[in-house]
Design an enzyme around this catalytic site. Structure first.
Site, PDB file in Angstrom:
ATOM      1  N   CYS A   4      50.542  63.115  62.284  1.00  0.00           N
ATOM      2  CA  CYS A   4      50.961  63.687  60.999  1.00  0.00           C
ATOM      3  C   CYS A   4      49.871  63.455  59.955  1.00  0.00           C
ATOM      4  O   CYS A   4      49.553  64.345  59.158  1.00  0.00           O
ATOM      5  CB  CYS A   4      52.267  63.048  60.539  1.00  0.00           C
ATOM      6  SG  CYS A   4      53.663  63.267  61.670  1.00  0.00           S
ATOM      7  N   ASP A  62      25.411  34.840  40.419  1.00  0.00           N
ATOM      8  CA  ASP A  62      24.829  34.721  39.090  1.00  0.00           C
ATOM      9  C   ASP A  62      25.079  33.281  38.635  1.00  0.00           C
ATOM     10  O   ASP A  62      25.890  32.573  39.226  1.00  0.00           O
ATOM     11  CB  ASP A  62      25.495  35.722  38.146  1.00  0.00           C
ATOM     12  CG  ASP A  62      24.915  35.654  36.742  1.00  0.00           C
ATOM     13  OD1 ASP A  62      23.697  35.499  36.619  1.00  0.00           O
ATOM     14  OD2 ASP A  62      25.703  35.736  35.782  1.00  0.00           O
ATOM     15  N   CYS A 111      53.880  59.771  62.424  1.00  0.00           N
ATOM     16  CA  CYS A 111      52.887  59.175  63.334  1.00  0.00           C
ATOM     17  C   CYS A 111      51.483  59.479  62.843  1.00  0.00           C
ATOM     18  O   CYS A 111      51.286  60.170  61.835  1.00  0.00           O
ATOM     19  CB  CYS A 111      53.071  59.701  64.765  1.00  0.00           C
ATOM     20  SG  CYS A 111      52.742  61.463  64.920  1.00  0.00           S
ATOM     21  N   ASP A 118      25.752  41.942  34.883  1.00  0.00           N
ATOM     22  CA  ASP A 118      25.507  42.078  36.312  1.00  0.00           C
ATOM     23  C   ASP A 118      25.869  43.459  36.834  1.00  0.00           C
ATOM     24  O   ASP A 118      25.981  43.645  38.044  1.00  0.00           O
ATOM     25  CB  ASP A 118      26.325  41.036  37.090  1.00  0.00           C
ATOM     26  CG  ASP A 118      26.179  39.639  36.536  1.00  0.00           C
ATOM     27  OD1 ASP A 118      27.183  39.082  36.097  1.00  0.00           O
ATOM     28  OD2 ASP A 118      25.044  39.137  36.517  1.00  0.00           O
ATOM     29  N   ASP A 134      29.850  37.615  36.491  1.00  0.00           N
ATOM     30  CA  ASP A 134      30.933  37.671  35.508  1.00  0.00           C
ATOM     31  C   ASP A 134      31.135  39.083  34.973  1.00  0.00           C
ATOM     32  O   ASP A 134      31.966  39.308  34.103  1.00  0.00           O
ATOM     33  CB  ASP A 134      30.674  36.707  34.348  1.00  0.00           C
ATOM     34  CG  ASP A 134      29.369  37.008  33.612  1.00  0.00           C
ATOM     35  OD1 ASP A 134      28.748  38.043  33.913  1.00  0.00           O
ATOM     36  OD2 ASP A 134      28.983  36.212  32.751  1.00  0.00           O
TER      37      ASP A 134
END
Length: 823
Positions: free
Chosen positions: A115, A502, A112, A704, A700
């Site tokens: 735990c 971009d 549960c 970036d 890409d």
């Protein structure tokens, strides 16, 4: 002048720690901004003057934290060591800048949400343990630790001391758990059903013996769990079930001894049968959920046709025996067994089962092949370059497993409730018992109220609500070609308010197939040496423009001539050549050349990307590169605009070219920012964030990195070769921008399921506990039997997991409508 420094902060364990550290560092003189990350254990400070490490240590010491130098946050690449005997395997890569390592292992014995809380609390008390994520749905623990302060052996010991068993994490573990629950249910049935069928006239001793055996066999697992919880000064679901069934057994024992008028043997038997049956169903559904991820690895064939040295024949060998350098034969329709390169003529490869790419792609001699894809052409020969855990498919699975072990912020409320849930339920059961004793004097009703409250409460549903939805959502997204690197990304992306693109390679294909050279002096003849040097410089860059120049420009430049070559991201490349004609050459944007002191002309209004060339401070000419727009871009941008999300374009290209692509893609002129350097892109994103916007940046992954890192969500279009180096939070694995829509729909659908699951878990307990406690009895003399409460508790967890399994979202494509988390 602004200064930035990053420090590693030790002993942070929760968001309150983040707040304390942020406040302490913000109070330092000259500090303008503080960013603290609990996940990476770092603090980034922006200030007017450099801040010394000792100053930071002094500021944090008063709050109970430590500090060390650390230039970069931890971003480990997962790999696995050979596991020691009878110990869990773990991925433990060293993170150079911080010394942190990551470990991921299975945990046996969790039932549960309490735990989960118990294990996390125990591990976070250990010095050197950083981020800890325990996942109830996958039965795993994922953490970071400093091996200089704590060892893996100690971490495993802490888990054992908490009453749980660390195990290797694998799909076999979920099957083993199901078989264990099945045996437990059958054993409970063997004893429970006869107890129900015993006639009332049977001797009391028979009832007592069968009932006691049932309590030991059927309820033994709950007693063990309750004892482990007690040792750790906590209580969990096992505690509730153990107390409830023990109360029913004790009431029946008192009946045999003559102290109570009726027994509760039926209640005891039905309780254990229903609860064990519910745990069996829960284990089965969890196994099905984990199998979604296992299906990805099952794409690899079990045997491989290996070409013998000297091509004297072939033989079939197990996939596990294939290593880099092995030559393999793959027939038409067969799956590629490992990553490799194509030998011989080209072929068509079906990527749909791995990346979601719907149309087979052409791969030529020397091209990369991905394990798990299908050879759709003639029989081919390939040379294996990566096998086992180093393959593209295995790295994908490792990343998705890390994401599934992560917790979205929405789970924090459930975690806080879980820590107080069981003690609160025990208190409520005692209150129900006392009220019935006080107002009715009916001992049987009092015990029924006590047992009903204990067994109806379901902390399991709280613990499973989020991780099961994340597990299913990330696994199904991966099958569609979208990889979420962290679970929390699902929640953040579903709330995004700005999507910034971009241009090259994102809104365009990035192929730059048309390359035209326009010399500064048209009357000058071709210069093979200059062309060769340009080609050589371009081959050392991953930018799409460089790739186009490398493919289309050829000459006589020799690589050994280069004395020094440097790429300036977002601007260009510089090189110093020796040899017969020493030269200093710059290729890149016209703004970059102008900044280097090279006079540049007006490029004119023509379309296309412009790359200038300068030699020894003299402008030699420019390349005009024409890219093709992505046909799906207008529909993708419209999808986000229709949902009230701002769409912007951040480009390093000329403004005229950026505006042309923006008009085609459906982006408003006021949302076009060009030309921009990588630093300017990052600043633009920071400005949006200061305005309270949640920014997603799509690129890409080549130039970036800074923008993807700064954005709340970095989204990268990638491939097999760039997977390990990619910095995005979300990776789009197919060559289509429509996957961005799939990613957003996946995040929305997953968050819908999480809210539904948490709503049900809270509502069930809020309504179920009073009902089981007899709240209807004073009005209509209606009392819900405890065994019905036990069945309801068992089925509530199954409902949460089943609801997660129903999660769906569209395949790559632009949906027209959306409602209730589906399309």
């Amino acid at each position: 002048m602004s200064h930035q420094a990053r420090f590693r902060v030790t002993k942070m364990t929760c968001q309150n720690c983040v707040r304390h550290v942020t406040n302490a560092l913000s109070a330092l003189p000259g500090v303008s901004r503080v960013d603290v990350s609990l996940e990476t254990g770092t603090a980034t400070i922006q200030s007017d003057a450099p801040v010394a490490l000792e100053t930071v240590r002094a500021a944090l010491a008063g709050e109970g934290y430590g500090a060390e130098s650390g230039e970069e946050p931890a971003s480990p690449v997962f790999h696995e060591k050979t596991p020691p005997a009878e110990e869990p395997s773990s991925g433990s890569p060293v993170v150079p800048d911080t010394g942190l390592r990551r470990a991921a292992f299975g945990v046996e014995g969790m039932h549960c949400a309490t735990c989960v809380f118990t294990i996390e609390r125990a591990l976070k008390k250990e010095d050197g343990v950083g981020r800890v994520n325990v996942n109830l749905a996958t039965q795993t623990c994922d953490l970071t630790f400093d091996p200089r302060q704590v060892s893996l052996d100690r971490i495993f010991s802490v888990v054992r001391e908490a009453g749980y068993t660390p195990k290797p994490s694998s799909s076999e573990e979920s099957r083993r758990e199901f078989r264990k629950e099945l045996r437990g249910f059958l054993a409970t049935g063997v004893l429970g059903i006869p107890l129900l069928l015993l006639p009332a006239s049977a001797p009391s001793g028979v009832f007592l013996v069968v009932s006691l055996a049932l309590q030991v066999v059927g309820g033994g697992t709950f007693y063990r769990g309750a004892w482990n919880a007690l040792r750790n000064a906590s209580a969990d679901m096992d505690t509730l079930v153990a107390l409830g069934t023990t109360a029913a057994f004790a009431y029946s024992l008192f009946h045999i001894l003559g102290y109570t008028p009726e027994s509760m043997f039926m209640t005891q038997a039905l309780l254990l049968l229903f609860i064990r049956f519910g745990k069996l169903l829960e284990a089965w559904v969890r196994q099905r959920a984990r199998a979604l991820l296992g299906e990805s690895l099952s794409l690899l064939p079990e045997t491989v046709t290996v070409i013998s040295p000297g091509k004297v024949g072939t033989r079939a060998v197990p996939l596990s025996e294939v290593s880099p350098g092995t030559r393999v034969l793959v027939s038409n329709g067969e799956r590629i067994p490992a990553d490799g390169t194509l030998e011989g003529d080209g072929t068509w490869i079906d990527l749909s089962l791995v990346t979601g790419e719907s149309v087979p792609v052409r791969v030529e001699r020397g091209g990369e092949l991905i394990g798990g894809t299908v050879n759709a052409g003639s029989p081919i020969e390939m040379t294996v370059t990566a096998s086992g855990r180093e393959t593209f498919l295995s790295r994908l699975v490792s990343m998705i497993q890390e994401a599934q072990g992560d917790k979205p912020p929405i789970q924090r409320l459930a975690d806080r409730v879980a820590s107080l849930f069981v003690p609160g339920v025990i208190g409520a059961s005692m209150a129900a018992f006392g009220l019935f004793e006080l107002f009715t004097g009916d001992h049987r009703l009092s015990v029924m109220a006590l047992v009903g409250v204990l067994v109806v409460a379901c902390p399991c549903a709280l613990g499973l609500a989020t991780p099961t939805a994340v597990l299913v959502g990330t696994a199904r997204a991966l099958k569609r070609g979208v990889l979420f690197k962290r679970g929390e990304v699902l929640e953040t992306f579903s709330k995004t308010t700005v999507v910034a693109f971009d241009k090259t390679g994102t809104l365009t294909l990035g192929t730059l197939s048309e390359t035209t050279w326009i010399p500064a002096r048209p009357e000058e003849p071709a210069d093979p040496l200059l062309n060769g040097r340009i080609s050589y410089m371009a081959r050392h860059s991953r930018h799409p423009a460089s790739r186009a120049l490398a493919e289309n420009v050829s000459g006589d430049g020799a690589p050994e001539e280069s004395a020094r070559l440097e790429e300036i991201p977002g601007k260009g490349i510089s090189a110093e050549f020796r040899g017969n004609r020493p030269a200093s050459i710059r290729i890149g944007s016209l703004a970059y050349l102008a900044g280097e002191g090279i006079p540049v002309p007006d490029p004119g209004p023509e379309t296309g990307m412009v790359v200038g060339v300068g030699e020894n401070k003299t402008f030699r000419g420019l390349f005009r590169l024409v890219d093709r727009e992505r046909s799906e871009a207008p529909a993708v941008t419209r999808y986000f605009r229709d949902r009230g999300i701002r769409v912007a374009l951040l480009s390093g290209d000329r403004r005229e070219e950026a505006l042309r692509i923006a008009r085609i893609s459906g982006i408003a002129e006021e949302d076009v920012f060009a030309p921009m350097s990588p630093a300017e892109k990052r600043t633009r994103i920071q400005n949006w964030q200061r305005e309270g916007q949640i920014v997603s940046m799509v690129g890409d992954g080549i130039n970036d990195a800074a923008s993807l890192a700064q954005a709340d969500i970095g989204i990268s279009m990638t491939n097999a070769a760039g997977l390990a180096q990619d910095k995005g939070n979300i990776l789009l694995l197919g060559n289509t921008l429509e996957l961005l829509v799939t990613a957003h729909e996946a995040s929305l659908a997953t968050m819908d399921k999480i809210r539904q699951n948490l709503g049900w878990a809270f509502l069930y307990n809020i309504v179920g506990i009073p009902m089981a406690g007899g709240v209807l009895y004073p009005f209509w003399h209606i009392f819900i039997p405890p065994y019905v409460s036990g069945l309801a508790m068992a089925l509530s967890s199954v409902l949460v997991v089943t609801n997660s399994m129903l999660l769906s979202f569209p395949a790559p494509g632009i949906p027209q409508t959306r409602a209730n988390g589906s399309v």
